[in-house]
Write an enzyme that holds these catalytic residues in place. Structure first.
Site, PDB file in Angstrom:
ATOM      1  N   HIS A  34      17.299  10.874 -46.021  1.00  0.00           N
ATOM      2  CA  HIS A  34      17.741  12.123 -46.648  1.00  0.00           C
ATOM      3  C   HIS A  34      18.396  11.915 -48.001  1.00  0.00           C
ATOM      4  O   HIS A  34      18.768  12.874 -48.675  1.00  0.00           O
ATOM      5  CB  HIS A  34      18.720  12.818 -45.687  1.00  0.00           C
ATOM      6  CG  HIS A  34      18.953  14.252 -46.008  1.00  0.00           C
ATOM      7  ND1 HIS A  34      20.210  14.820 -46.061  1.00  0.00           N
ATOM      8  CD2 HIS A  34      18.084  15.244 -46.284  1.00  0.00           C
ATOM      9  CE1 HIS A  34      20.101  16.093 -46.371  1.00  0.00           C
ATOM     10  NE2 HIS A  34      18.825  16.386 -46.513  1.00  0.00           N
ATOM     11  N   HIS A  38      21.915  24.726 -51.872  1.00  0.00           N
ATOM     12  CA  HIS A  38      21.380  23.582 -51.139  1.00  0.00           C
ATOM     13  C   HIS A  38      22.278  22.368 -51.385  1.00  0.00           C
ATOM     14  O   HIS A  38      22.108  21.321 -50.804  1.00  0.00           O
ATOM     15  CB  HIS A  38      19.940  23.285 -51.582  1.00  0.00           C
ATOM     16  CG  HIS A  38      19.241  22.283 -50.725  1.00  0.00           C
ATOM     17  ND1 HIS A  38      19.134  20.949 -51.061  1.00  0.00           N
ATOM     18  CD2 HIS A  38      18.619  22.414 -49.525  1.00  0.00           C
ATOM     19  CE1 HIS A  38      18.461  20.307 -50.123  1.00  0.00           C
ATOM     20  NE2 HIS A  38      18.142  21.163 -49.177  1.00  0.00           N
TER      21      HIS A  38
END
Length: 587
Positions: A239, A470
């Site tokens: 990630h 985000h």
């Protein structure tokens, strides 16, 4: 099945027990990128997560308020999860825990690194206009003329080197000091034409069919190579979002919160830490030369070495050859594994705890200062706060000085900033923006206790629509929200997979995923009072960046009201239209 909680009623299928939260996984697909670079397409390209797929579907086929040609019944959860294998390059954010995934196929994600572009404008930072090919070419030429302005911005006006990404549809003054990657096609076409054959290394977490598809799509490009991120613990993801950029003039490190896909760089609030341009050390320099007071150089090398990949040795050597001494931030990463002894403090939330103990100042009355976490995805945190959030994780967030605070068990206020349904509905993109906020009903209904900590996403833009976040940030503000003791921007969402969870009576830390962020400490910026000043509103007439830290949302955060609901991506919203006049029906 009807689930009623403190924030409204949610309709879910009675078969949700067979699906759980793998659908929370942010897996935006960029399988079309290399096709796009070759000038061809192969039909609609969807992201890898169910949430982002739903967003693509609703953008392509919007439903107006009052349209009855659909069903608001959420489909059986077992049917929501089409196989994502073979979709190609998936960059994702899976924040679910194994107890919620064991019945499903393992899905991983990946990070991207852009490398070896020998000119500064290989990373184009400019406006976010959607343009035709000819307009894009014209703007590229204009960008060359604006290069000095960008250079001044990157090297002078922002001492924290922390930037937000640009969005459109708001007053231009609110984009002041923001950065962007020029959208001319994606990935390969992010580079000016003359640099598109420079070596590009992609670090990814793909396996099986999706890995084969990724390799096949890159086959025409001899300059592209790959590094496999090892994910030996089930349900972990890759990630991290980082770029290593090599220029003729030096090396630059970029740590950010956006995946390298168009959706993440369009109308979202994202964070970017952009390093100084690091010069090469004199030939023959050895040892600890070029290290910063924050040990950034050695920590970055340790992070890359954790991949245990010979492919990354070249980049480790390049970092060794450069002078990173100007760095003022601390690197904070997560890498998959089970860590004991002193290794426990190398990664995850115990790494944050260690840094705060060593470098955070003890400020009078700081014991009552709250902690604030802001994120775009949430994992399973347990049946109540004592299982993780208000125990080991909070203990790391409130650490300061040499002693461990005794204020645990949620004695310190915790504010969790996560968008409400109305935040999403009233955003620039409307409901489809919620595809980047993959909090599922299957997860939410099991931790209703968590929602009492929720606060609204609020970035004041003169009453107009805003960009959904985000970005992921964590900080320790003062009780009056005029100061902050530290600030972290990171890829890590609110999950045990990202931050780690203690095992074996606290003697072992287990982390599932790769994550990376940077920690801002006042002491590293010469502030002997032990805190940064912040504004009550992030944006104001004054722009004294040397005085105020640019927190990307309004302070103090506003707690959810009795009618507010957290955004849940996989249930319908048909009572009110979004900013484009549409409803949200994800199926």
């Amino acid at each position: 099945m009807l689930q009623e909680g403190a924030h409204g009623k949610w309709t879910v299928s009675s078969s949700d027990e067979s699906t759980e939260e793998n659908s929370d996984s942010e897996k935006p697909s960029t399988s079309s990128l290399l096709d796009a670079a070759r000038g061809r397409t192969s039909g609609p390209q969807y992201p890898c997560s169910e949430a982002r797929k739903a967003a693509h579907k609703r953008k392509a086929s919007p439903l107006k308020l009052g349209d009855k040609s659909f069903s608001t019944e959420t489909p059986p959860a077992g049917k929501q999860r089409a196989s994502q294998e073979g979709l190609g390059w998936c960059l994702s954010s899976s924040d679910e825990e194994p107890e919620d995934q064991e019945k499903h196929a393992h899905k991983e994600t990946q990070k991207e690194e852009k490398c070896d572009a020998p000119k500064e404008h290989a990373l184009n930072l400019c406006r976010d206009d959607e343009l035709s090919e000819n307009q894009q070419a014209e703007e590229y030429n204009e960008t060359l003329g604006e290069a000095q302005d960008t250079w001044d911005l990157l090297n002078g006006g922002n001492p924290f080197r922390f930037f937000l990404t640009k969005v459109t549809g708001i007053e231009q003054s609110y984009n002041s000091g923001a950065l962007h990657i020029k959208d001319v096609g994606w990935l390969v076409r992010q580079y000016p034409q003359e640099f598109r054959k420079k070596p590009l290394l992609i670090v990814h977490g793909e396996k099986r069919e999706s890995k084969a598809e990724l390799l096949a799509q890159a086959r025409p490009y001899e300059n592209i190579s790959f590094c496999q991120a090892k994910l030996d613990i089930a349900f972990g993801t890759h990630h991290t979002k980082m770029m290593l950029l090599l220029y003729e003039e030096g090396l630059r490190v970029v740590i950010h919160t956006s995946n390298l896909i168009a959706e993440d760089w369009h109308q979202k609030t994202q964070g970017i830490w952009l390093s100084p341009l690091y010069p090469r050390l004199p030939q023959g320099t050895t040892g600890s030369a070029g290290e910063s007071e924050t040990n950034f150089k050695s920590d970055l090398i340790s992070y890359l070495m954790a991949y245990n990949s010979p492919t990354l040795k070249e980049w480790i050597d390049l970092i060794q050859e450069h002078d990173l001494s100007e760095t003022r931030v601390y690197l904070l990463g997560s890498t998959p594994g089970r860590y004991q002894g002193s290794d426990k403090e190398k990664w995850g939330h115990l790494r944050l705890r260690k840094l705060l103990k060593e470098h955070a100042s003890s400020i009078p009355a700081q014991e009552s200062w709250p902690v604030v976490g802001q994120f775009s995805s949430i994992g399973s945190l347990g049946a109540d706060g004592s299982k993780w959030l208000c125990s080991e994780f909070q203990e790391s967030l409130v650490a300061a000085g040499s002693s461990v605070t005794s204020l645990l068990k949620c004695d310190v206020p915790i504010h969790l900033v996560y968008p409400t349904v109305n935040n999403v509905r009233q955003s620039l993109e409307g409901y489809p923006a919620g595809g980047s906020l993959p909090y599922s009903i299957q997860t939410a209904q099991k931790q209703l206790w968590l929602h009492s900590y929720f606060h609204k996403w609020s970035a004041e833009v003169s009453g107009r629509s805003h960009a959904i976040p985000h970005i992921k940030t964590y900080m320790r503000p003062s009780s009056d929200f005029q100061k902050i003791a530290w600030f972290l921007v990171t890829s890590a969402n609110l999950s045990k997979a990202a931050w780690g969870a203690l095992e074996k009576n606290g003697t072992q830390l287990m982390i599932r995923s790769y994550e990376l962020g940077v920690l801002f400490m006042p002491s590293a910026f010469g502030l002997d009072k032990g805190y940064f000043h912040v504004r009550g509103k992030m944006l104001s007439e004054s722009n004294d960046s040397a005085t105020y830290f640019p927190v990307p949302y309004d302070l103090p955060p506003e707690q959810y009201g009795s009618k507010d609901q957290p955004w849940i991506w996989n249930i319908p919203y048909t009572n009110a239209p979004d900013t484009h006049g549409n409803m949200w029906v994800p199926s």
